[in-house]
Motif scaffolding. Structure first.
Motif, PDB file in Angstrom:
ATOM      1  N   SER A 100      34.660   1.924  68.762  1.00 10.05           N
ATOM      2  CA  SER A 100      33.695   1.144  67.983  1.00 10.05           C
ATOM      3  C   SER A 100      34.318  -0.084  67.329  1.00 10.05           C
ATOM      4  O   SER A 100      33.725  -1.166  67.320  1.00 10.05           O
ATOM      5  CB  SER A 100      33.048   2.026  66.918  1.00 10.05           C
ATOM      6  OG  SER A 100      34.038   2.557  66.048  1.00 10.05           O
ATOM      7  N   THR A 101      35.528   0.063  66.786  1.00  7.74           N
ATOM      8  CA  THR A 101      36.154  -1.071  66.093  1.00  7.74           C
ATOM      9  C   THR A 101      37.569  -1.359  66.560  1.00  7.74           C
ATOM     10  O   THR A 101      38.057  -2.473  66.404  1.00  7.74           O
ATOM     11  CB  THR A 101      36.197  -0.823  64.571  1.00  7.74           C
ATOM     12  OG1 THR A 101      36.927   0.382  64.309  1.00  7.74           O
ATOM     13  CG2 THR A 101      34.791  -0.695  64.002  1.00  7.74           C
ATOM     14  N   THR A 102      38.259  -0.360  67.095  1.00  4.06           N
ATOM     15  CA  THR A 102      39.641  -0.539  67.538  1.00  4.06           C
ATOM     16  C   THR A 102      39.818   0.061  68.931  1.00  4.06           C
ATOM     17  O   THR A 102      38.943   0.779  69.420  1.00  4.06           O
ATOM     18  CB  THR A 102      40.635   0.145  66.576  1.00  4.06           C
ATOM     19  OG1 THR A 102      40.344   1.553  66.521  1.00  4.06           O
ATOM     20  CG2 THR A 102      40.536  -0.441  65.177  1.00  4.06           C
ATOM     21  N   ASP A 103      40.957  -0.214  69.539  1.00  2.62           N
ATOM     22  CA  ASP A 103      41.259   0.322  70.861  1.00  2.62           C
ATOM     23  C   ASP A 103      42.759   0.499  70.991  1.00  2.62           C
ATOM     24  O   ASP A 103      43.520  -0.467  70.907  1.00  2.62           O
ATOM     25  CB  ASP A 103      40.742  -0.636  71.944  1.00  2.62           C
ATOM     26  CG  ASP A 103      41.009  -0.131  73.355  1.00  2.62           C
ATOM     27  OD1 ASP A 103      41.389   1.049  73.507  1.00  2.62           O
ATOM     28  OD2 ASP A 103      40.832  -0.924  74.300  1.00  2.62           O
ATOM     29  N   ASN A 104      43.193   1.744  71.199  1.00  3.12           N
ATOM     30  CA  ASN A 104      44.620   2.029  71.339  1.00  3.12           C
ATOM     31  C   ASN A 104      45.090   1.966  72.792  1.00  3.12           C
ATOM     32  O   ASN A 104      46.249   2.261  73.087  1.00  3.12           O
ATOM     33  CB  ASN A 104      44.962   3.398  70.741  1.00  3.12           C
ATOM     34  CG  ASN A 104      44.215   4.546  71.428  1.00  3.12           C
ATOM     35  OD1 ASN A 104      43.591   4.368  72.470  1.00  3.12           O
ATOM     36  ND2 ASN A 104      44.280   5.730  70.831  1.00  3.12           N
ATOM     37  N   GLY A 105      44.194   1.588  73.702  1.00  4.50           N
ATOM     38  CA  GLY A 105      44.555   1.486  75.099  1.00  4.50           C
ATOM     39  C   GLY A 105      44.487   2.804  75.851  1.00  4.50           C
ATOM     40  O   GLY A 105      44.747   2.841  77.064  1.00  4.50           O
ATOM     41  N   CYS A 109      35.815   5.711  77.533  1.00  2.00           N
ATOM     42  CA  CYS A 109      34.429   5.557  77.108  1.00  2.00           C
ATOM     43  C   CYS A 109      33.810   6.953  77.018  1.00  2.00           C
ATOM     44  O   CYS A 109      33.998   7.784  77.911  1.00  2.00           O
ATOM     45  CB  CYS A 109      33.668   4.699  78.111  1.00  2.00           C
ATOM     46  SG  CYS A 109      31.976   4.292  77.615  1.00  2.00           S
ATOM     47  N   PHE A 110      33.090   7.218  75.962  1.00  2.00           N
ATOM     48  CA  PHE A 110      32.503   8.541  75.772  1.00  2.00           C
ATOM     49  C   PHE A 110      31.404   8.769  76.805  1.00  2.00           C
ATOM     50  O   PHE A 110      30.584   7.897  77.073  1.00  2.00           O
ATOM     51  CB  PHE A 110      31.923   8.673  74.364  1.00  2.00           C
ATOM     52  CG  PHE A 110      31.461  10.065  74.040  1.00  2.00           C
ATOM     53  CD1 PHE A 110      32.345  11.000  73.522  1.00  2.00           C
ATOM     54  CD2 PHE A 110      30.150  10.449  74.267  1.00  2.00           C
ATOM     55  CE1 PHE A 110      31.930  12.298  73.233  1.00  2.00           C
ATOM     56  CE2 PHE A 110      29.723  11.737  73.975  1.00  2.00           C
ATOM     57  CZ  PHE A 110      30.621  12.651  73.459  1.00  2.00           C
ATOM     58  N   GLY A 111      31.401   9.975  77.362  1.00  2.00           N
ATOM     59  CA  GLY A 111      30.358  10.338  78.317  1.00  2.00           C
ATOM     60  C   GLY A 111      30.941  11.026  79.519  1.00  2.00           C
ATOM     61  O   GLY A 111      32.148  10.971  79.774  1.00  2.00           O
ATOM     62  N   SER A 119      35.956  -2.837  75.346  1.00  2.00           N
ATOM     63  CA  SER A 119      37.000  -2.719  74.329  1.00  2.00           C
ATOM     64  C   SER A 119      36.783  -3.757  73.246  1.00  2.00           C
ATOM     65  O   SER A 119      36.670  -4.955  73.537  1.00  2.00           O
ATOM     66  CB  SER A 119      38.377  -2.929  74.961  1.00  2.00           C
ATOM     67  OG  SER A 119      39.366  -3.114  73.959  1.00  2.00           O
ATOM     68  N   PRO A 120      36.706  -3.325  71.974  1.00  2.00           N
ATOM     69  CA  PRO A 120      36.525  -4.283  70.882  1.00  2.00           C
ATOM     70  C   PRO A 120      37.768  -5.127  70.641  1.00  2.00           C
ATOM     71  O   PRO A 120      37.708  -6.130  69.921  1.00  2.00           O
ATOM     72  CB  PRO A 120      36.224  -3.375  69.679  1.00  2.00           C
ATOM     73  CG  PRO A 120      36.937  -2.099  70.000  1.00  2.00           C
ATOM     74  CD  PRO A 120      36.804  -1.944  71.485  1.00  2.00           C
TER      75      PRO A 120
END
Length: 253
Positions: A100-105, A109-111, A119-120
């Motif tokens: 939602s706000t960050t991305d650690n790599g 994606c949920f699902g 990626s935000p």
């Protein structure tokens, strides 16, 4: 031509009886060296339970299905495999989190299907755990290799003082990948087998398996976790089980 016939026959015999290879793709819970000093990944102990097959541990600490894919590690294995080889894929510990706000790599994606996130942080199109494993599996099966998808091992289930286990969503995701891949794929519910073994062993024994945190096992813990993979494999009926020499005890689930 007759002079070279014996060499041709020998070469063909070598190809016909080539020893298959089992490649391991996963994170630190499987990798050589585990999560650091005092820990070890279960992949290092699988060789004790198999015969007639070469085991190559390609697991890397800190990886998720997404990062393993993005780094080209699945492709690197696909470049090596030949028909009749096996690839064990087990991820999940690093695949959770939020985009939602960050991305650690590493976060997927949920699902459980074709969902796509952006990626935000980088604007990258991020796909689901199912997508990455399915694409990886297709690379292997296209070469005639067998794929084994395993559910992730649990953390220390006695950490709170009371045993408790709830299967993560990655277990169901893994089953769906196997269904989509078809006859060259099999599923092992590694997490369930480890969970039940931990329940039987009790808090004192299991707590000793986790010397640094609640995720990474000691060598003794890794050996126990490896044993439960083998048991789940034998119970599940994968073609890979033909190479298992270790005996198993207790119930199948």
């Amino acid at each position: 031509m007759k002079i070279f016939a014996p060499f041709l026959v020998a070469a063909l015999a070598t190809q016909s009886w080539a020893v298959p290879t089992l490649y391991l793709a996963g994170d630190s819970t499987m990798a050589s060296g585990g999560g650091g000093s005092g820990t070890q990944g279960f992949g290092e102990y699988l060789k004790n339970s198999f015969s007639g097959i070469t085991i190559v541990n390609k697991a890397i600490g800190g990886r998720s299905a997404r990062s393993y894919w993005n780094e080209g590690r699945f492709q690197a294995i696909a470049d090596l495999v030949k028909a009749g080889d096996y690839v064990l894929i087990e991820f999940g510990h690093n695949d959770g989190g939020s985009l939602s706000t960050t991305d650690n790599g590493r976060t997927d994606c949920f699902g459980g299907g074709s969902e796509v996130c952006i990626s935000p942080t980088t604007g990258e199109k991020v796909y689901t755990y199912v997508f990455y494993l399915l694409q990886a599996g297709k690379l292997m099966t296209a070469k005639g290799a067998h794929v084994v998808i395993a559910s992730p091992t649990p953390n220390n289930l006695w950490e709170t003082g009371t045993w408790s286990y709830t299967a993560p969503r990655f277990t169901g995701y893994g089953r769906s990948v196997v269904t989509s891949l078809g006859s060259l794929a099999a599923f092992v519910d590694h997490g369930l087998y480890v969970a039940n073994e931990y329940k039987a062993l009790g808090a004192t024994k299991v707590n000793a398996f986790y010397p640094v945190d609640h995720t990474h096992t000691s060598p003794a813990g890794a050996e126990s976790v490896a044993g439960q993979f083998v048991k789940g494999l034998k119970c599940g009926g994968s073609a890979l089980s033909a190479y298992v020499t270790a005996s198993i005890s207790g119930s199948c689930y």
